[in-house]
Write a protein that holds these residues in place. Structure first.
Motif, PDB file in Angstrom:
ATOM      1  N   ALA A 111       0.958  -1.311   0.072  1.00  8.99           N
ATOM      2  CA  ALA A 111      -0.159  -0.413   0.119  1.00  8.99           C
ATOM      3  C   ALA A 111       0.889   0.950   0.083  1.00  8.99           C
ATOM      4  CB  ALA A 111      -1.413   0.040   1.329  1.00  8.99           C
ATOM      5  N   GLU A 112       2.073   1.714   0.718  1.00 12.00           N
ATOM      6  CA  GLU A 112       2.797   2.492   1.096  1.00 12.00           C
ATOM      7  C   GLU A 112       3.697   2.620  -0.717  1.00 12.00           C
ATOM      8  OE1 GLU A 112       4.793   5.679   2.317  1.00 12.00           O
ATOM      9  OE2 GLU A 112       2.950   4.814   2.506  1.00 12.00           O
ATOM     10  N   THR A 113       3.993   1.417  -1.282  1.00 14.20           N
ATOM     11  CA  THR A 113       4.991   2.052  -2.611  1.00 14.20           C
ATOM     12  C   THR A 113       3.831   2.169  -3.246  1.00 14.20           C
ATOM     13  OG1 THR A 113       6.052  -0.348  -1.357  1.00 14.20           O
ATOM     14  CG2 THR A 113       6.421   0.440  -3.673  1.00 14.20           C
ATOM     15  N   VAL A 114       2.463   1.603  -3.587  1.00 13.54           N
ATOM     16  CA  VAL A 114       1.849   1.708  -4.772  1.00 13.54           C
ATOM     17  C   VAL A 114       1.603   3.527  -4.200  1.00 13.54           C
ATOM     18  CG1 VAL A 114      -0.433   2.236  -5.210  1.00 13.54           C
ATOM     19  CG2 VAL A 114       0.517   0.096  -5.197  1.00 13.54           C
ATOM     20  N   ARG A 115       0.939   4.236  -2.832  1.00 14.90           N
ATOM     21  CA  ARG A 115       0.895   5.657  -2.836  1.00 14.90           C
ATOM     22  C   ARG A 115       2.000   6.515  -3.379  1.00 14.90           C
ATOM     23  NH1 ARG A 115       2.421   9.304   0.041  1.00 14.90           N
ATOM     24  NH2 ARG A 115       4.176   7.882   1.040  1.00 14.90           N
ATOM     25  N   GLN A 116       2.989   5.385  -2.829  1.00 15.32           N
ATOM     26  CA  GLN A 116       4.761   6.771  -3.737  1.00 15.32           C
ATOM     27  C   GLN A 116       4.791   6.342  -4.710  1.00 15.32           C
ATOM     28  OE1 GLN A 116       8.120   4.813  -1.748  1.00 15.32           O
ATOM     29  NE2 GLN A 116       7.232   5.184   0.472  1.00 15.32           N
ATOM     30  N   ALA A 117       4.123   5.411  -5.870  1.00 16.27           N
ATOM     31  CA  ALA A 117       4.425   5.284  -6.770  1.00 16.27           C
ATOM     32  C   ALA A 117       2.958   6.001  -7.807  1.00 16.27           C
ATOM     33  CB  ALA A 117       4.103   3.910  -7.698  1.00 16.27           C
ATOM     34  N   GLU A 118       2.228   6.373  -6.613  1.00 13.91           N
ATOM     35  CA  GLU A 118       0.649   7.353  -7.901  1.00 13.91           C
ATOM     36  C   GLU A 118       1.516   8.622  -7.655  1.00 13.91           C
ATOM     37  OE1 GLU A 118      -2.615   6.349  -5.372  1.00 13.91           O
ATOM     38  OE2 GLU A 118      -3.129   5.135  -7.053  1.00 13.91           O
ATOM     39  N   SER A 119       2.001   9.273  -5.980  1.00 12.75           N
ATOM     40  CA  SER A 119       2.733  10.396  -6.094  1.00 12.75           C
ATOM     41  C   SER A 119       3.763  10.774  -7.393  1.00 12.75           C
ATOM     42  CB  SER A 119       3.389  10.805  -5.032  1.00 12.75           C
ATOM     43  OG  SER A 119       3.817  12.264  -4.371  1.00 12.75           O
ATOM     44  N   LYS A 120       4.858  10.046  -7.583  1.00 15.86           N
ATOM     45  CA  LYS A 120       5.509  10.674  -8.388  1.00 15.86           C
ATOM     46  C   LYS A 120       5.185  10.511 -10.112  1.00 15.86           C
ATOM     47  CE  LYS A 120       8.782  10.315  -5.342  1.00 15.86           C
ATOM     48  NZ  LYS A 120       9.940  11.382  -5.398  1.00 15.86           N
ATOM     49  N   LEU A 121       3.823   9.822 -10.199  1.00 14.62           N
ATOM     50  CA  LEU A 121       3.431   9.692 -10.653  1.00 14.62           C
ATOM     51  C   LEU A 121       2.716  11.037 -11.221  1.00 14.62           C
ATOM     52  CD1 LEU A 121       2.586   7.484 -13.353  1.00 14.62           C
ATOM     53  CD2 LEU A 121       0.996   7.124 -12.280  1.00 14.62           C
ATOM     54  N   ALA A 122       2.251  11.902 -10.772  1.00 15.39           N
ATOM     55  CA  ALA A 122       1.462  13.035 -10.478  1.00 15.39           C
ATOM     56  C   ALA A 122       3.019  14.168 -10.680  1.00 15.39           C
ATOM     57  CB  ALA A 122       0.712  13.560  -9.295  1.00 15.39           C
ATOM     58  N   GLU A 123       4.042  13.844 -10.178  1.00 15.85           N
ATOM     59  CA  GLU A 123       5.143  15.059 -10.179  1.00 15.85           C
ATOM     60  C   GLU A 123       5.127  14.769 -11.973  1.00 15.85           C
ATOM     61  OE1 GLU A 123       8.218  14.129  -7.702  1.00 15.85           O
ATOM     62  OE2 GLU A 123       6.738  14.455  -6.328  1.00 15.85           O
ATOM     63  N   ALA A 124       5.405  13.193 -12.353  1.00 15.45           N
ATOM     64  CA  ALA A 124       5.585  13.129 -14.148  1.00 15.45           C
ATOM     65  C   ALA A 124       4.977  13.299 -14.469  1.00 15.45           C
ATOM     66  CB  ALA A 124       6.186  11.637 -13.790  1.00 15.45           C
ATOM     67  N   ARG A 125       3.148  13.214 -14.467  1.00 11.03           N
ATOM     68  CA  ARG A 125       2.199  14.282 -15.495  1.00 11.03           C
ATOM     69  C   ARG A 125       2.674  16.131 -15.041  1.00 11.03           C
ATOM     70  NH1 ARG A 125      -1.018  14.631 -19.870  1.00 11.03           N
ATOM     71  NH2 ARG A 125      -1.254  12.339 -18.928  1.00 11.03           N
ATOM     72  N   ALA A 126       2.975  16.553 -13.853  1.00 11.08           N
ATOM     73  CA  ALA A 126       3.569  17.962 -14.649  1.00 11.08           C
ATOM     74  C   ALA A 126       4.353  18.581 -15.054  1.00 11.08           C
ATOM     75  CB  ALA A 126       4.021  18.503 -12.666  1.00 11.08           C
ATOM     76  N   ALA A 127       5.452  17.651 -15.130  1.00  9.38           N
ATOM     77  CA  ALA A 127       6.958  17.647 -15.626  1.00  9.38           C
ATOM     78  C   ALA A 127       6.606  17.522 -17.091  1.00  9.38           C
ATOM     79  CB  ALA A 127       7.747  16.487 -14.985  1.00  9.38           C
TER      80      ALA A 127
END
Length: 475
Positions: free
Chosen positions: A332-348
């Motif tokens: 659950a924690e790893t998926v949460r981190q992945a979704e956060s980084k995914l949002a940053e990638a979308r912004a970039a």
């Protein structure tokens, strides 16, 4: 111009000044006899007969312009004049060779600053001083004797011939030294000429590469992509182009060649990345969608870990499942981190920070891989434990077969096995027997049994690889 102690001889310039005069001397030395004879003959024809008789003796003496000293004097004058002409021709050859060689030296020094090139320059300067000396001697010999004097004595003409012949010989010897020196310059000159031949094409390639990069960048911007990082990299090359346009005369041939190659290489990299940028943007968009879908799937799979752990706890000893208890929380924690980084990638991506977007997507992928492995581990554990609980003999037979196969290979072509091979194989037999013994009892540790049999097979596999490698080398 006559060289005097107050006016030292300078190479090249005095010859350029005196050559027309020496040529005029050569023409004047031959002209009086022909023109004088023709003039005297015309005078004889026009004079009255009495005067003709009185004038005839004078006409055959050159019309009164030169006293007659006999054949020996004129012969010495002619030989001296021949020596003068030969010395002048040799002097001209030496002067021409020195001028040509100076061009070669300048070509070498423009390109090469090696010790060999510096020695060549020093040797050429020394030859130049030697040429100055013999040229000075030649000019003095020319100026010391006027071969057109009417009262030139035979002894003076003979002395002039001797001095001019000596000067010619010295000029010829120095010319030979110059020729030998020129022959020795071949490798240095060839290298320099090769670099000079590369110069113009290299600079032109750099210019064309910059133009192509600029055009590619304009095309990308026209499609709506900013490509600010590529524009900044291209801007850095502007001063380098200015230096290329200033030429090798200001910056040196080797430096200009190196700069041209570097500019062409960097500009080509900018052009290639600019042309790939639309494809790169599309690839980032695809990865964003794919990784988001994968994250959602892993979230669903993570919810299935708790039922698997529940069954493991119910049916097997703690040793078989206690290392998996952290999987649900970790997933659950790893998926949460992945979704956060995914949002940053979308912004970039939206800001067209392509390098940042690519790096963030790589991080997301690594996080999801870790989660996938942890979630899969729980299901794989339950499956393998079910299989061994149902039929442990299958795992035992598989491991014993691997050991026996390795033992046969170790004995092939031998009466006794090599201790380096026999010892680990014997240890593997004992280790397998101990693992089988753990299955006895009320609550067997099936996971320990599986890990032990896997370890035995890995050991056996290493022994087999060692035997084959040694026998392969011996062949």
């Amino acid at each position: 111009m006559t060289a005097t102690p107050s006016q030292p001889y300078t190479p090249f310039v005095p010859w350029a000044q005196q050559l027309p005069r020496h040529r005029a001397d050569l023409r004047a030395a031959r002209a009086p006899s022909t023109r004088g004879a023709a003039r005297d003959l015309l005078t004889l024809v026009l004079l009255p007969l009495p005067l003709l008789v009185l004038t005839l003796p004078a006409a055959f003496t050159g019309g009164g312009t030169r006293r007659w000293f006999g054949g020996r004097s004129e012969s010495q004058r002619a030989e001296a004049q021949t020596a003068k002409d030969a010395a002048a021709a040799t002097f001209y050859e030496l002067d021409t060779a020195q001028r040509d060689l100076r061009i070669s030296i300048e070509t070498i020094t423009a390109v090469d600053d090696s010790p060999a090139a510096r020695r060549a320059v020093a040797d050429f300067d020394a030859l130049g001083r030697r040429i100055d000396e013999v040229s000075h001697t030649y000019i003095n010999a020319i100026d010391a004797h006027d071969l057109d004097r009417d009262d030139l004595e035979a002894s003076v003409a003979a002395r002039a011939r001797t001095e001019l012949t000596k000067a010619k010989d010295e000029l010829a010897r120095v010319k030979q030294e110059l020729d030998r020196f020129a022959d020795g310059l071949g490798p240095l000159l060839g290298k320099a000429e090769t670099q000079l031949a590369r110069l113009a094409p290299a600079v032109e390639r750099a210019r064309q590469a910059l133009l192509a990069a600029s055009n590619a960048l304009d095309a990308v911007r026209g499609s709506g992509l900013k490509a600010d990082d590529l524009a900044a990299r291209l801007a850095v090359l502007g001063p380098e182009l200015t230096k290329l346009n200033q030429g090798a005369g200001q910056h040196g041939v080797p430096e200009t060649l190196e700069r041209a190659d570097r500019v062409a290489r960097d500009a080509e990299a900018v052009r290639a990345e600019a042309e790939r940028l639309p494809e790169r943007a599309a690839e980032i968009d695809r990865r964003l969608v794919s990784l988001r879908t994968r994250a959602q799937a892993l979230t669903t799979r993570s919810g299935q870990v708790d039922p698997v752990l529940s069954e493991l706890r119910r049916r097997f000893t703690a040793a078989c499942w206690q290392d998996l208890q952290h999987v649900p929380d970790q997933a659950a924690e790893t998926v949460r981190q992945a979704e956060s980084k995914l949002a940053e990638a979308r912004a970039a991506r939206d800001e067209q920070r392509w390098a940042d977007a690519t790096a963030l997507l790589s991080t997301v992928r690594a996080l999801l891989n870790t989660t996938d492995e942890a979630v899969s581990a729980a299901g794989d554990r339950l499956r393998r434990l079910n299989e061994v609980q149902k039929d442990p003999q299958r795992e035992i037979d598989r491991t014993r077969f691997a050991i026996r196969d390795a033992q046969r290979l170790a004995m092939a072509g031998r009466h006794t096995p090599d201790p380096r091979h026999a010892r680990p194989l014997d240890d593997s037999v004992g280790r397998l027997e101990r693992a089988v013994a753990t299955l006895e009892g009320r609550h067997p540790d099936y996971w320990h049994f599986l890990t032990e049999t896997e370890a035995v097979r890995r050991t056996v596999s290493r022994v087999v690889a060692q035997i084959r490698e040694e026998r392969g080398h011996s062949v």
